[in-house]
Design an enzyme around this catalytic site. Structure first.
Site, PDB file in Angstrom:
ATOM      1  N   CYS A 149      -1.442 -31.641  -9.559  1.00 13.95           N
ATOM      2  CA  CYS A 149      -0.978 -32.759  -8.748  1.00 13.95           C
ATOM      3  C   CYS A 149      -1.114 -34.055  -9.559  1.00 13.95           C
ATOM      4  O   CYS A 149      -1.824 -34.106 -10.564  1.00 13.95           O
ATOM      5  CB  CYS A 149      -1.830 -32.815  -7.482  1.00 13.95           C
ATOM      6  SG  CYS A 149      -1.478 -34.185  -6.365  1.00 13.95           S
ATOM      7  N   CYS A 164      -2.832 -36.456  -8.786  1.00 11.88           N
ATOM      8  CA  CYS A 164      -4.241 -36.868  -8.714  1.00 11.88           C
ATOM      9  C   CYS A 164      -5.117 -36.085  -9.689  1.00 11.88           C
ATOM     10  O   CYS A 164      -6.298 -36.388  -9.849  1.00 11.88           O
ATOM     11  CB  CYS A 164      -4.775 -36.718  -7.287  1.00 11.88           C
ATOM     12  SG  CYS A 164      -5.194 -35.006  -6.839  1.00 11.88           S
ATOM     13  N   HIS A 206      -0.591 -15.086   7.244  1.00  2.00           N
ATOM     14  CA  HIS A 206      -1.069 -15.176   5.866  1.00  2.00           C
ATOM     15  C   HIS A 206      -0.453 -16.345   5.109  1.00  2.00           C
ATOM     16  O   HIS A 206      -0.469 -16.366   3.877  1.00  2.00           O
ATOM     17  CB  HIS A 206      -0.816 -13.848   5.139  1.00  2.00           C
ATOM     18  CG  HIS A 206      -1.586 -12.708   5.724  1.00  2.00           C
ATOM     19  ND1 HIS A 206      -1.166 -11.393   5.656  1.00  2.00           N
ATOM     20  CD2 HIS A 206      -2.756 -12.681   6.415  1.00  2.00           C
ATOM     21  CE1 HIS A 206      -2.048 -10.615   6.272  1.00  2.00           C
ATOM     22  NE2 HIS A 206      -3.015 -11.374   6.743  1.00  2.00           N
ATOM     23  N   CYS A 220      -6.419 -33.442  -3.041  1.00  2.51           N
ATOM     24  CA  CYS A 220      -5.914 -34.449  -2.090  1.00  2.51           C
ATOM     25  C   CYS A 220      -5.099 -33.840  -0.952  1.00  2.51           C
ATOM     26  O   CYS A 220      -4.682 -34.547  -0.036  1.00  2.51           O
ATOM     27  CB  CYS A 220      -5.095 -35.511  -2.819  1.00  2.51           C
ATOM     28  SG  CYS A 220      -3.481 -34.940  -3.407  1.00  2.51           S
ATOM     29  N   ARG A 265       0.800  -1.226   0.000  1.00  2.00           N
ATOM     30  CA  ARG A 265       0.000   0.000   0.000  1.00  2.00           C
ATOM     31  C   ARG A 265       0.834   1.278   0.000  1.00  2.00           C
ATOM     32  O   ARG A 265       0.285   2.362   0.043  1.00  2.00           O
ATOM     33  CB  ARG A 265      -0.959  -0.013   1.198  1.00  2.00           C
ATOM     34  CG  ARG A 265      -2.012  -1.089   1.061  1.00  2.00           C
ATOM     35  CD  ARG A 265      -2.771  -1.364   2.331  1.00  2.00           C
ATOM     36  NE  ARG A 265      -3.742  -2.434   2.106  1.00  2.00           N
ATOM     37  CZ  ARG A 265      -3.456  -3.724   2.126  1.00  2.00           C
ATOM     38  NH1 ARG A 265      -2.229  -4.129   2.379  1.00  2.00           N
ATOM     39  NH2 ARG A 265      -4.391  -4.635   1.903  1.00  2.00           N
ATOM     40  N   SER A 279       4.463  -2.274   9.346  1.00  2.00           N
ATOM     41  CA  SER A 279       3.065  -2.589   9.045  1.00  2.00           C
ATOM     42  C   SER A 279       2.235  -1.314   8.970  1.00  2.00           C
ATOM     43  O   SER A 279       2.387  -0.418   9.808  1.00  2.00           O
ATOM     44  CB  SER A 279       2.475  -3.517  10.111  1.00  2.00           C
ATOM     45  OG  SER A 279       1.089  -3.715   9.885  1.00  2.00           O
TER      46      SER A 279
END
Length: 247
Positions: free
Chosen positions: A149, A151, A116, A127, A34, A187
């Site tokens: 993946c 899968c 985060h 999976c 920002r 921050s």
């Protein structure tokens, strides 16, 4: 001098926590979000949303893989190393970070809560198999977009995207509840619910130190505010702590 006073507060505190944001990593070449040169000045935050990932995972990864590569190439700066040293000395008990770059751990910090998530790990949405994100980058560079993946499920970074709940927030708030001093580093203190952490310490009667180049909404309730790049201010604080402990 403010650095002497901050050092005295750190030494006299019984349970100090550090709360870090994107500003601690800008000196490592990672843009904040920002600020005047922030990431969201160049890109739409929508690109980092769960909605965009689900709608268009191919283009989501086109954006995120570029960001991920930059994070992997980044190295800790003096602020990260100073914080790791303060933890090693027993001054800082826990680091609660909004960052996903893993630079605290790379600098040697041990007790880190990542609100985060982390860019260094990815996982399959079907999976839940986990992957080192470097291996995911290799898949992408070989033309596998979006990365999948074995899968067949799509792989995503293990980070909190816009539209998703923050990880570990209750653990972080319980730690803030016990803390008598929080030092907020780099921050903007505008992101909810993460900004509840320094507020909780103050509401419980603790003290708040803010190290940030820009103004924050909590400046008015802070005990000390330092407007200097954190890669300069944190080493000065560390040096003052060392001098006072040795004297």
């Amino acid at each position: 001098m403010i650095y002497e006073k901050v050092a005295e507060e750190l030494i006299s505190s019984s349970y100090t926590i550090a709360f870090t944001g994107a500003g601690i990593s800008t000196a490592s070449g990672i843009p904040d979000f920002r600020g005047p040169q922030g990431l969201w000045k160049k890109y739409s935050p929508e690109l980092a949303s769960i909605e965009y990932f689900e709608k268009d995972p191919k283009n989501f990864w086109g954006f995120y893989s570029l960001r991920m590569r930059g994070l992997f190439e980044a190295q800790p700066n003096k602020a990260h190393y100073s914080l790791a040293e303060l933890e090693k000395m027993g001054i800082i008990k826990v680091i609660i970070t909004q960052n996903i770059d893993g630079l605290h751990q790379k600098a040697g910090s041990k007790n880190v809560i990542e609100l985060h998530g982390t860019m260094r790990r990815s996982y399959c949405v079907l999976c839940l198999r986990t992957y080192d994100s470097l291996n995911v980058l290799s898949m992408i560079e070989k033309g596998n977009l979006p990365p999948r993946c074995d899968c067949g499920g799509i792989i995503r970074p293990d980070v909190v995207l816009f539209g998703e709940p923050v990880k570990n927030i209750y653990e972080a708030l319980s730690i803030a509840y016990e803390s008598d001093l929080v030092i907020s580093i780099g921050s903007s203190l505008t992101v909810y619910p993460a900004n509840l952490i320094p507020q909780t310490v103050k509401e419980r009667g603790g003290k708040l130190i803010i190290l940030n180049m820009e103004e924050t909404p909590l400046d008015s309730i802070a005990d000390y505010v330092v407007r200097e790049p954190v890669e300069i201010s944190l080493p000065k604080i560390l040096e003052n702590v060392r001098q006072k402990i040795l004297s």
